[in-house]
Design an enzyme around this catalytic site. Sequence first.
Site, short mmCIF file in Angstrom:
data_model
loop_
_atom_site.label_atom_id
_atom_site.label_comp_id
_atom_site.label_asym_id
_atom_site.label_seq_id
_atom_site.Cartn_x
_atom_site.Cartn_y
_atom_site.Cartn_z
N HIS A 97 23.30 44.42 -18.47
CA HIS A 97 22.02 45.19 -18.31
C HIS A 97 21.07 45.05 -19.66
O HIS A 97 21.80 45.60 -20.72
CB HIS A 97 21.94 46.70 -17.78
CG HIS A 97 20.59 47.24 -18.08
ND1 HIS A 97 19.49 46.49 -17.32
CD2 HIS A 97 20.15 48.32 -18.50
CE1 HIS A 97 18.53 47.22 -17.72
NE2 HIS A 97 18.83 48.42 -18.31
N ASN A 145 13.23 45.66 -21.41
CA ASN A 145 14.02 46.26 -20.37
C ASN A 145 13.52 45.97 -18.95
O ASN A 145 12.46 46.80 -18.72
CB ASN A 145 14.48 47.40 -20.92
CG ASN A 145 15.49 48.11 -19.57
OD1 ASN A 145 15.55 47.84 -18.50
ND2 ASN A 145 15.94 49.35 -19.99
N CYS A 154 18.63 51.22 -13.52
CA CYS A 154 18.84 49.84 -14.32
C CYS A 154 20.30 49.22 -13.46
O CYS A 154 20.58 48.03 -13.77
CB CYS A 154 18.99 50.05 -15.44
SG CYS A 154 17.31 50.76 -16.23
#
Length: 319
Positions: A246, A276, A113
């Site tokens: 993020h 996500n 990520c």
Amino acid sequence: MMYSKVIGTGSYLPEKVLTNHDLENMVDTSDSWIRSRTGIEQRHIAADNEMASDLALNACRKAMKAADVSADEINLIIVATTTPDMTFPSTACILQYKLGIKDCPAFDVQAVCSGFIYALATADMFIRAGRCRTALVVGTEIYSRILDWTDRSTCVLFGDGAGAMLITQSDQPGILSNHLHADGSYYNTLSLSGNICSGKIKGNPYVSMEGNTVFKFAVKVMEEIVHETVAENNLQISDIDWLIPHQANIRIIQSTAKKLGIPMEKVVTTIDKHGNTSAASIPLALDLALRDGRIRPGQHVLLEGVGGGFTWGAVLIRW
Ligand code: ACO
């Protein structure tokens, strides 16, 4: 002094939308549980014939249009992905071919990520070193293919998508600084251990994670990296006009903003609509905030990511 300047961004989300209500029919979960624990309402899911390079291609074409840059002007491609088209070659090489670029360095980075932050920092350093004029930096993910759709603790969290950015040499910043970190002692906390071995998949072929450990670690380093970044640039937290973190979980984002004293009005969030999207989440959010006019010239935009590894990092941009 040489700097990198952002000249265009683009993003792409697959057409299919999977809502929390759809998930209620697939696993033992509820819209209210997912919303209250994560902030997610829906996520996009790639079509069977779409690969990470296809999502990237759509995002890159929009970034190239925004920057008015043609394929032959691009002399570096870095793709951040956890879900490459193939084990090898890199998705960056496949993307280079699909974009019709004849020759330039092209490679993938794997920082889960935090991948886009790692890719952007790397491209920034190529440019500062004078080894590249215009770089294409991409985050692209198809997490829907590495999720166990019977595991409610992970399958509700992720989505598919891609975001792209073009940066070029400039005598003015641009990118003010980049900051990268990793702590491999956490490698087992958030992982997909499966790999191809003697013609078979060895290990778990799905995402597994210790949610609470990830949560606590993410909140800690998402705060620390902002302090590190503003200190290096002799700025105050209040000088940050936009925080683009993020997008893992709205509660991680809210806790980080609260600890830093940054009002949520200055934080760009897309987690509700995208879920996500790992390495794609930051460029997707950035592109949205640019296109809707929130980000304006002269503002300080701080991008920050955290992900498997653990890895974490930040890039500060003066727009
Ligand atoms: N629907 C309903 N119930 C669920 C679900 C679900 N989808 N998932 C778990 N539960 C249940 C659990 O089984 C547990 O039940 P029990 O009490 O009967 O045992 C209960 O909900 C509470 O589970 P917890 O794991 O304690 O729930 P928590 O409040 O910690 O939330 C979550 C879980 C959302 C995963 C949270 O830990 C989190 O956000 N962690 C961060 C992880 C993350 O964001 N990962 C993304 C990738 S990492 C990254 O991008 C940096």
